[in-house]
Design a protein around this motif. Structure first.
Motif, PDB file in Angstrom:
ATOM      1  N   LEU A 180       0.826  -1.202   0.000  1.00 39.30           N
ATOM      2  CA  LEU A 180       0.000   0.000   0.000  1.00 39.30           C
ATOM      3  C   LEU A 180       0.864   1.258   0.000  1.00 39.30           C
ATOM      4  CD1 LEU A 180      -2.785  -1.014   2.556  1.00 39.30           C
ATOM      5  CD2 LEU A 180      -3.052  -0.702   0.087  1.00 39.30           C
ATOM      6  N   ALA A 183       2.597   1.634  -3.409  1.00 40.32           N
ATOM      7  CA  ALA A 183       1.670   2.072  -4.451  1.00 40.32           C
ATOM      8  C   ALA A 183       1.397   3.566  -4.335  1.00 40.32           C
ATOM      9  CB  ALA A 183       0.367   1.285  -4.356  1.00 40.32           C
ATOM     10  N   SER A 184       1.230   4.046  -3.100  1.00 43.77           N
ATOM     11  CA  SER A 184       0.956   5.470  -2.892  1.00 43.77           C
ATOM     12  C   SER A 184       2.154   6.329  -3.280  1.00 43.77           C
ATOM     13  CB  SER A 184       0.589   5.710  -1.429  1.00 43.77           C
ATOM     14  OG  SER A 184       0.403   7.088  -1.184  1.00 43.77           O
ATOM     15  N   GLY A 187       3.076   5.821  -7.087  1.00 52.05           N
ATOM     16  CA  GLY A 187       2.151   6.493  -7.990  1.00 52.05           C
ATOM     17  C   GLY A 187       2.425   7.986  -8.050  1.00 52.05           C
ATOM     18  N   ARG A 234      -2.685  10.816 -10.873  1.00 53.71           N
ATOM     19  CA  ARG A 234      -1.932  10.193  -9.790  1.00 53.71           C
ATOM     20  C   ARG A 234      -2.717   9.026  -9.199  1.00 53.71           C
ATOM     21  NH1 ARG A 234       0.435  13.215  -4.344  1.00 53.71           N
ATOM     22  NH2 ARG A 234       0.570  11.338  -3.038  1.00 53.71           N
ATOM     23  N   ALA A 235      -4.012   9.188  -9.023  1.00 59.11           N
ATOM     24  CA  ALA A 235      -4.837   8.108  -8.484  1.00 59.11           C
ATOM     25  C   ALA A 235      -4.827   6.900  -9.416  1.00 59.11           C
ATOM     26  CB  ALA A 235      -6.274   8.604  -8.262  1.00 59.11           C
ATOM     27  N   ASP A 236      -4.895   7.155 -10.731  1.00 64.03           N
ATOM     28  CA  ASP A 236      -4.836   6.057 -11.695  1.00 64.03           C
ATOM     29  C   ASP A 236      -3.517   5.298 -11.563  1.00 64.03           C
ATOM     30  OD1 ASP A 236      -7.300   6.800 -12.775  1.00 64.03           O
ATOM     31  OD2 ASP A 236      -6.374   8.108 -14.286  1.00 64.03           O
ATOM     32  N   GLU A 238      -1.508   5.128  -8.953  1.00 61.89           N
ATOM     33  CA  GLU A 238      -1.468   4.379  -7.695  1.00 61.89           C
ATOM     34  C   GLU A 238      -2.214   3.058  -7.842  1.00 61.89           C
ATOM     35  OE1 GLU A 238      -2.785   6.587  -4.329  1.00 61.89           O
ATOM     36  OE2 GLU A 238      -1.478   8.303  -4.734  1.00 61.89           O
ATOM     37  N   GLU A 239      -3.374   3.106  -8.494  1.00 59.68           N
ATOM     38  CA  GLU A 239      -4.163   1.894  -8.688  1.00 59.68           C
ATOM     39  C   GLU A 239      -3.429   0.899  -9.583  1.00 59.68           C
ATOM     40  OE1 GLU A 239      -8.592   0.573 -10.383  1.00 59.68           O
ATOM     41  OE2 GLU A 239      -8.112   2.686 -10.025  1.00 59.68           O
ATOM     42  N   LEU A 240      -2.829   1.404 -10.676  1.00 59.19           N
ATOM     43  CA  LEU A 240      -2.091   0.529 -11.589  1.00 59.19           C
ATOM     44  C   LEU A 240      -0.886  -0.107 -10.908  1.00 59.19           C
ATOM     45  CD1 LEU A 240      -2.154   2.722 -14.837  1.00 59.19           C
ATOM     46  CD2 LEU A 240      -3.257   0.493 -14.530  1.00 59.19           C
ATOM     47  N   GLY A 242      -0.507  -0.597  -7.651  1.00 59.88           N
ATOM     48  CA  GLY A 242      -0.995  -1.549  -6.662  1.00 59.88           C
ATOM     49  C   GLY A 242      -1.345  -2.877  -7.296  1.00 59.88           C
ATOM     50  N   ALA A 243      -2.016  -2.831  -8.463  1.00 60.02           N
ATOM     51  CA  ALA A 243      -2.373  -4.063  -9.170  1.00 60.02           C
ATOM     52  C   ALA A 243      -1.129  -4.796  -9.672  1.00 60.02           C
ATOM     53  CB  ALA A 243      -3.304  -3.729 -10.341  1.00 60.02           C
TER      54      ALA A 243
END
Length: 369
Positions: A180, A183-184, A187, A234-236, A238-240, A242-243
């Motif tokens: 986590l 990813a943060s 990202g 940035r949110a995109d 972080e999600e990418l 994390g995955a």
């Protein structure tokens, strides 16, 4: 008038017992044979403006042999301000001060920007991706303290996750927590880095077109998390990321290291759509690097509203006449420049007439520089 460096003083620093160099607001040429300390002076200027040295020395290597304490200091002025930055090395440690007040190495960067160009940089295109990442992040850290903090925080998070991966008893909960965090931070770093890469790339393409209009320079950013849309937020990201970390977990456990993230990305150059590393000639690759360095100068002027100190360590001998003329044109445009050379013949008479020429002589006290 922005801040410019007026004076560099070295005491028991590398091979200098006591040396002071007065700098011109335009171009200062340090001329002398190899081993006389010219590169040591450039290194000190980079250290006092960026907080880091391209040589990555230990503290002991910065102190003249036989001395206990070494000191490098620059004095700068402009815009009604005066400033001095000092690095004192003793007992295996480095201490920085600005106007007499202690400051961390990371806090040195930002007040006076610098762009360094050395012969090793001419291999920037064809060397590993880590070299280009370091080049990009090093400049970004000077241009923005927030960028520098992100680089450091992300690097520490990668180190901590790798420790978990290398542990004898896997703590899945701890690994999830570091995923986590990674990813943060990753990202955020990826968003900043991609933005900086595109802005610098735009200017590098402009400069390259001025130097070699026959073939267009391109810049691409290959991310280890896979293709990323140009408009990704940035949110995109972080999600990418994390995955990608979740998908790579088994591989990471096998290799005991983190295999995806900004620390694995490759910013690279192309020429006419083909890899400059694989298909570019040496001349094309060197022109790309020169365009990249001059793009940093242009970025500082256009985005930060400041002109950087341009440090050229023995690169004129490595460039042909056309490329030397391109560098000289930037200097003539008002960029404060310090250049080292063994031979003044690399400069035309008009350039030398406007420059301050500082002779360096070989010292019997120490190492080459």
């Amino acid at each position: 008038m922005a801040l410019t460096v007026k004076r560099l003083s070295l005491v028991d620093w590398r091979n200098a017992r006591d040396r002071t160099v007065e700098l011109s607001d335009a171009m200062t040429v340090l001329v002398g044979p190899n081993g006389c300390g010219k590169t040591n002076a450039v290194e000190a200027l980079q250290l006092l403006t960026a907080g880091v040295s391209f040589r990555r020395p230990t503290p002991a290597q910065l102190v003249r042999e036989g001395a206990e304490v070494g000191r490098a200091q620059l004095e700068a002025g402009g815009d009604g301000r005066v400033m001095d930055v000092t690095c004192t090395v003793s007992q295996g440690s480095r201490r920085f001060t600005r106007n007499g007040k202690p400051v961390r190495p990371s806090g040195v960067a930002g007040e006076l920007l610098s762009v360094l160009f050395t012969p090793d940089d001419l291999d920037l295109v064809k060397r590993s991706a880590s070299v280009r990442r370091d080049e990009l992040d090093g400049f970004g850290s000077q241009a923005s303290p927030a960028y520098g903090r992100l680089c450091r925080d992300y690097g520490r998070a990668v180190d901590q996750r790798n420790r978990v991966l290398k542990g004898d008893d896997l703590d899945v909960g701890l690994l999830d927590a570091w995923d986590l965090s990674l990813a943060s931070l990753g990202g955020a770093l990826l968003a900043h880095r991609r933005s900086l890469w595109e802005k610098l790339g735009e200017r590098a393409r402009e400069v390259y077109a001025e130097l070699a209009p026959a073939e267009p320079l391109g810049t691409e950013y290959h991310s280890s998390i896979g293709p990323v849309d140009a408009g990704a937020t940035r949110a995109d990201l972080e999600e990418l990321l994390g995955a990608a970390l979740a998908e790579s977990r088994e591989r990471d456990l096998t290799r005991r290291q983190t295999t995806v993230g900004p620390h694995r990305d490759d910013p690279c150059f192309t020429l006419s759509g083909r890899s400059a590393r694989d298909f570019g000639s040496q001349g094309q690759q060197r022109t790309a690097v020169l365009a990249w360095k001059l793009a940093q100068v242009r970025f500082c002027e256009e985005h930060l509203g400041r002109r950087p100190l341009l440090l050229l360590d023995d690169v004129m001998s490595e460039l042909d006449e056309h490329r030397r003329a391109a560098v000289s044109a930037y200097v003539d445009g008002g960029i404060q420049t310090v250049v080292t050379t063994t031979h003044l013949g690399y400069f035309d008479e008009a350039t030398l007439a406007r420059a301050s020429v500082v002779p360096f002589e070989r010292s019997d006290d120490g190492d080459e520089g």
